[in-house]
Design a protein around this motif. Structure first.
Motif, PDB file in Angstrom:
ATOM      1  N   TYR A 187      11.230   7.509  -7.577  1.00 56.77           N
ATOM      2  CA  TYR A 187      11.143   6.163  -6.994  1.00 56.77           C
ATOM      3  C   TYR A 187      10.897   6.278  -5.484  1.00 56.77           C
ATOM      4  CZ  TYR A 187      12.510   1.359  -5.787  1.00 56.77           C
ATOM      5  OH  TYR A 187      12.541   0.063  -5.306  1.00 56.77           O
ATOM      6  N   LYS A 188      11.663   7.157  -4.851  1.00 60.92           N
ATOM      7  CA  LYS A 188      11.543   7.327  -3.408  1.00 60.92           C
ATOM      8  C   LYS A 188      10.194   7.940  -3.034  1.00 60.92           C
ATOM      9  CE  LYS A 188      16.545   7.746  -2.873  1.00 60.92           C
ATOM     10  NZ  LYS A 188      17.690   8.635  -2.567  1.00 60.92           N
ATOM     11  N   ALA A 189       9.709   8.862  -3.871  1.00 67.09           N
ATOM     12  CA  ALA A 189       8.417   9.493  -3.598  1.00 67.09           C
ATOM     13  C   ALA A 189       7.275   8.476  -3.694  1.00 67.09           C
ATOM     14  CB  ALA A 189       8.182  10.642  -4.568  1.00 67.09           C
ATOM     15  N   LEU A 190       7.321   7.618  -4.725  1.00 68.24           N
ATOM     16  CA  LEU A 190       6.292   6.583  -4.891  1.00 68.24           C
ATOM     17  C   LEU A 190       6.369   5.557  -3.764  1.00 68.24           C
ATOM     18  CD1 LEU A 190       6.482   6.040  -8.755  1.00 68.24           C
ATOM     19  CD2 LEU A 190       4.483   6.850  -7.491  1.00 68.24           C
ATOM     20  N   LYS A 191       7.591   5.214  -3.386  1.00 69.79           N
ATOM     21  CA  LYS A 191       7.770   4.238  -2.304  1.00 69.79           C
ATOM     22  C   LYS A 191       7.274   4.808  -0.986  1.00 69.79           C
ATOM     23  CE  LYS A 191      11.218   0.960  -0.600  1.00 69.79           C
ATOM     24  NZ  LYS A 191      12.635   0.531  -0.663  1.00 69.79           N
ATOM     25  N   ASP A 192       7.517   6.085  -0.767  1.00 72.36           N
ATOM     26  CA  ASP A 192       7.057   6.741   0.451  1.00 72.36           C
ATOM     27  C   ASP A 192       5.526   6.801   0.483  1.00 72.36           C
ATOM     28  OD1 ASP A 192       7.641   8.238   2.886  1.00 72.36           O
ATOM     29  OD2 ASP A 192       6.815   9.961   1.836  1.00 72.36           O
ATOM     30  N   TYR A 193       4.926   7.108  -0.666  1.00 69.98           N
ATOM     31  CA  TYR A 193       3.458   7.115  -0.764  1.00 69.98           C
ATOM     32  C   TYR A 193       2.897   5.731  -0.466  1.00 69.98           C
ATOM     33  CZ  TYR A 193      -1.076   6.685  -3.053  1.00 69.98           C
ATOM     34  OH  TYR A 193      -2.390   6.397  -3.313  1.00 69.98           O
ATOM     35  N   ARG A 194       3.525   4.692  -1.046  1.00 71.57           N
ATOM     36  CA  ARG A 194       3.071   3.316  -0.828  1.00 71.57           C
ATOM     37  C   ARG A 194       3.121   2.950   0.652  1.00 71.57           C
ATOM     38  NH1 ARG A 194       6.519  -1.544  -3.456  1.00 71.57           N
ATOM     39  NH2 ARG A 194       8.022  -0.743  -1.930  1.00 71.57           N
ATOM     40  N   TYR A 195       4.207   3.350   1.310  1.00 73.11           N
ATOM     41  CA  TYR A 195       4.353   3.033   2.733  1.00 73.11           C
ATOM     42  C   TYR A 195       3.261   3.727   3.565  1.00 73.11           C
ATOM     43  CZ  TYR A 195       6.110   3.200   7.492  1.00 73.11           C
ATOM     44  OH  TYR A 195       6.208   3.124   8.851  1.00 73.11           O
ATOM     45  N   LYS A 196       3.044   5.013   3.307  1.00 70.88           N
ATOM     46  CA  LYS A 196       2.045   5.754   4.077  1.00 70.88           C
ATOM     47  C   LYS A 196       0.651   5.156   3.888  1.00 70.88           C
ATOM     48  CE  LYS A 196       4.532  10.166   4.038  1.00 70.88           C
ATOM     49  NZ  LYS A 196       4.568  11.554   3.512  1.00 70.88           N
ATOM     50  N   GLN A 197       0.333   4.757   2.641  1.00 74.06           N
ATOM     51  CA  GLN A 197      -0.977   4.150   2.377  1.00 74.06           C
ATOM     52  C   GLN A 197      -1.113   2.808   3.092  1.00 74.06           C
ATOM     53  OE1 GLN A 197      -2.991   6.927   0.942  1.00 74.06           O
ATOM     54  NE2 GLN A 197      -3.898   4.965   0.511  1.00 74.06           N
ATOM     55  N   SER A 198      -0.026   2.036   3.107  1.00 74.13           N
ATOM     56  CA  SER A 198      -0.082   0.719   3.751  1.00 74.13           C
ATOM     57  C   SER A 198      -0.301   0.850   5.249  1.00 74.13           C
ATOM     58  CB  SER A 198       1.214  -0.064   3.469  1.00 74.13           C
ATOM     59  OG  SER A 198       2.324   0.500   4.144  1.00 74.13           O
ATOM     60  N   VAL A 199       0.331   1.873   5.853  1.00 74.85           N
ATOM     61  CA  VAL A 199       0.132   2.124   7.280  1.00 74.85           C
ATOM     62  C   VAL A 199      -1.309   2.553   7.540  1.00 74.85           C
ATOM     63  CG1 VAL A 199       0.769   3.632   9.207  1.00 74.85           C
ATOM     64  CG2 VAL A 199       2.543   2.701   7.712  1.00 74.85           C
ATOM     65  N   LYS A 200      -1.821   3.421   6.665  1.00 77.64           N
ATOM     66  CA  LYS A 200      -3.189   3.920   6.804  1.00 77.64           C
ATOM     67  C   LYS A 200      -4.205   2.792   6.685  1.00 77.64           C
ATOM     68  CE  LYS A 200      -6.294   7.362   4.745  1.00 77.64           C
ATOM     69  NZ  LYS A 200      -6.432   8.380   3.672  1.00 77.64           N
ATOM     70  N   GLU A 201      -3.956   1.863   5.743  1.00 78.75           N
ATOM     71  CA  GLU A 201      -4.910   0.784   5.502  1.00 78.75           C
ATOM     72  C   GLU A 201      -4.586  -0.480   6.299  1.00 78.75           C
ATOM     73  OE1 GLU A 201      -5.668   0.066   1.328  1.00 78.75           O
ATOM     74  OE2 GLU A 201      -5.107   2.117   0.821  1.00 78.75           O
ATOM     75  N   LYS A 202      -3.431  -0.470   6.991  1.00 76.71           N
ATOM     76  CA  LYS A 202      -2.988  -1.626   7.781  1.00 76.71           C
ATOM     77  C   LYS A 202      -2.819  -2.870   6.911  1.00 76.71           C
ATOM     78  CE  LYS A 202      -5.074   0.135  12.026  1.00 76.71           C
ATOM     79  NZ  LYS A 202      -6.014  -0.112  13.149  1.00 76.71           N
ATOM     80  N   ILE A 203      -2.113  -2.692   5.785  1.00 75.61           N
ATOM     81  CA  ILE A 203      -1.824  -3.804   4.883  1.00 75.61           C
ATOM     82  C   ILE A 203      -0.352  -3.762   4.517  1.00 75.61           C
ATOM     83  CG2 ILE A 203      -4.163  -3.892   3.913  1.00 75.61           C
ATOM     84  CD1 ILE A 203      -3.125  -2.338   1.501  1.00 75.61           C
ATOM     85  N   LYS A 204       0.123  -4.822   3.878  1.00 78.25           N
ATOM     86  CA  LYS A 204       1.500  -4.856   3.411  1.00 78.25           C
ATOM     87  C   LYS A 204       1.678  -3.880   2.245  1.00 78.25           C
ATOM     88  CE  LYS A 204       2.930  -8.215   6.112  1.00 78.25           C
ATOM     89  NZ  LYS A 204       3.963  -7.996   7.150  1.00 78.25           N
ATOM     90  N   PRO A 205       2.827  -3.186   2.157  1.00 76.62           N
ATOM     91  CA  PRO A 205       3.037  -2.216   1.080  1.00 76.62           C
ATOM     92  C   PRO A 205       2.868  -2.814  -0.310  1.00 76.62           C
ATOM     93  CG  PRO A 205       4.687  -1.899   2.778  1.00 76.62           C
ATOM     94  CD  PRO A 205       3.938  -3.147   3.136  1.00 76.62           C
ATOM     95  N   TYR A 206       3.331  -4.078  -0.516  1.00 74.75           N
ATOM     96  CA  TYR A 206       3.261  -4.634  -1.864  1.00 74.75           C
ATOM     97  C   TYR A 206       1.844  -5.012  -2.300  1.00 74.75           C
ATOM     98  CZ  TYR A 206       3.560  -9.201   0.539  1.00 74.75           C
ATOM     99  OH  TYR A 206       3.349 -10.283   1.358  1.00 74.75           O
ATOM    100  N   PHE A 207       0.880  -4.933  -1.358  1.00 78.31           N
ATOM    101  CA  PHE A 207      -0.512  -5.124  -1.757  1.00 78.31           C
ATOM    102  C   PHE A 207      -0.988  -3.932  -2.597  1.00 78.31           C
ATOM    103  CE2 PHE A 207      -1.333  -7.883   2.227  1.00 78.31           C
ATOM    104  CZ  PHE A 207      -0.854  -8.993   1.553  1.00 78.31           C
ATOM    105  N   ILE A 208      -0.373  -2.770  -2.379  1.00 81.42           N
ATOM    106  CA  ILE A 208      -0.729  -1.575  -3.147  1.00 81.42           C
ATOM    107  C   ILE A 208      -0.069  -1.640  -4.519  1.00 81.42           C
ATOM    108  CG2 ILE A 208      -0.573   0.948  -3.211  1.00 81.42           C
ATOM    109  CD1 ILE A 208      -0.622   0.859  -0.129  1.00 81.42           C
ATOM    110  N   PHE A 209       1.248  -1.790  -4.564  1.00 80.56           N
ATOM    111  CA  PHE A 209       1.976  -2.179  -5.770  1.00 80.56           C
ATOM    112  C   PHE A 209       3.348  -2.671  -5.344  1.00 80.56           C
ATOM    113  CE2 PHE A 209       2.104   2.544  -5.546  1.00 80.56           C
ATOM    114  CZ  PHE A 209       3.460   2.754  -5.314  1.00 80.56           C
ATOM    115  N   ASN A 210       3.824  -3.737  -6.036  1.00 81.44           N
ATOM    116  CA  ASN A 210       5.109  -4.306  -5.647  1.00 81.44           C
ATOM    117  C   ASN A 210       6.252  -3.545  -6.316  1.00 81.44           C
ATOM    118  OD1 ASN A 210       5.425  -5.386  -8.309  1.00 81.44           O
ATOM    119  ND2 ASN A 210       4.133  -7.124  -7.731  1.00 81.44           N
ATOM    120  N   ASN A 211       7.484  -3.938  -6.007  1.00 82.94           N
ATOM    121  CA  ASN A 211       8.648  -3.214  -6.523  1.00 82.94           C
ATOM    122  C   ASN A 211       8.756  -3.288  -8.044  1.00 82.94           C
ATOM    123  OD1 ASN A 211       9.362  -2.439  -3.986  1.00 82.94           O
ATOM    124  ND2 ASN A 211      10.939  -3.984  -3.702  1.00 82.94           N
ATOM    125  N   ALA A 212       8.394  -4.433  -8.603  1.00 81.04           N
ATOM    126  CA  ALA A 212       8.441  -4.563 -10.060  1.00 81.04           C
ATOM    127  C   ALA A 212       7.444  -3.614 -10.723  1.00 81.04           C
ATOM    128  CB  ALA A 212       8.145  -6.007 -10.463  1.00 81.04           C
TER     129      ALA A 212
END
Length: 253
Positions: A187-212
């Motif tokens: 869970y933490k690894a996927l969340k960390d990946y989501r955060y890094k991608q969101s920073v890279k793309e300058k978008i909100k993390p849940y645009f990549i995938f939300n918590n659900a």
């Protein structure tokens, strides 16, 4: 930004998890234990990240100086502006045995921050700033802070709507290594990946995938892109963009 009498601290606060190692090149590596297995991965250097903040501040402040004072400002900048990375997670273990001295001096745990600031002031040869000088500096930073008014929701309205409406039935997860999905390393690894991608793309993390969707990925544990597409919100485009990375993370665990 913390303004003291003698130094100005630019603080990068990190809630890192796992065991962190800094090698003699200054590279950061994280090791996570999952049962009897260990997963090692490189992470972005918070020292480098904070250096970008310092560079931006230096540029902003330089532009307010005259020709003579600009040269003096640049000469003494490193004596006045100090970078510090604060580790906020008390469970974080960091090994800096082989780290360069310059990096060791810029990392502190949260419970040692007060004494760290005091030591910097005690060791500084700078003259004390007056209350007026400190306030003028604080006002400059406040006035230089420009909120990001970009509206990303127009482009990602579908994902935003899904974030608001999706509901997931909670089911107990039986696993000998963790008591809940949120506490699992994957869970933490996927969340960390989501955060890094969101920073890279300058978008909100849940645009990549939300918590659900994140929890659904772990529950269904897809092995192929086709299986990943069965999760609501993962169409062809999203699977093409993030699918391989997600599957690789799942494979590690």
């Amino acid at each position: 930004i913390v303004i003291t009498r003698k130094v100005i601290l630019i603080i990068e606060c990190k809630n890192l998890y796992g065991n962190i190692t800094v090698n003699n090149q200054g590279d950061f590596t994280r090791t996570i234990q999952f049962g009897k297995r260990y997963h090692k991965e490189g992470i972005y250097s918070p020292i480098t990240q904070n250096q970008r903040h310092l560079d931006m501040i230096k540029e902003k402040r330089r532009n307010t100086k005259g020709l003579l004072t600009k040269a003096i400002f640049e000469h003494y900048f490193d004596d006045t502006y100090k970078s510090v990375v604060v580790l906020a997670n008390p469970k974080t273990i960091i090994d800096m045995k082989y780290a360069p001295k310059d990096i060791k001096s810029k990392i502190v745990k949260v419970d040692g921050l007060n004494s760290y600031i005091k030591r910097l002031n005690d060791e500084s040869r700078n003259e004390n700033m007056s209350d007026k000088q400190m306030k003028e500096l604080a006002d400059f930073f406040l006035q230089s802070s420009i909120p990001n008014t970009t509206d990303y929701t127009a482009k990602y309205q579908l994902e935003v709507n899904e974030e608001k409406t999706v509901t997931v039935k909670e089911e107990p997860i039986q696993n000998t290594y963790f008591d809940s999905i949120e506490n699992s390393p994957v869970y933490k690894a996927l969340k960390d990946y989501r955060y890094k991608q969101s920073v890279k793309e300058k978008i909100k993390p849940y645009f990549i995938f939300n918590n659900a969707q994140l929890e659904e990925i772990i529950k269904t544990n897809p092995q192929t892109l086709e299986e990943l597409k069965s999760i609501k919100g993962f169409g062809d485009a999203k699977c093409l963009k993030y699918g391989k990375d997600i599957l690789m993370i799942l494979e590690d665990y």
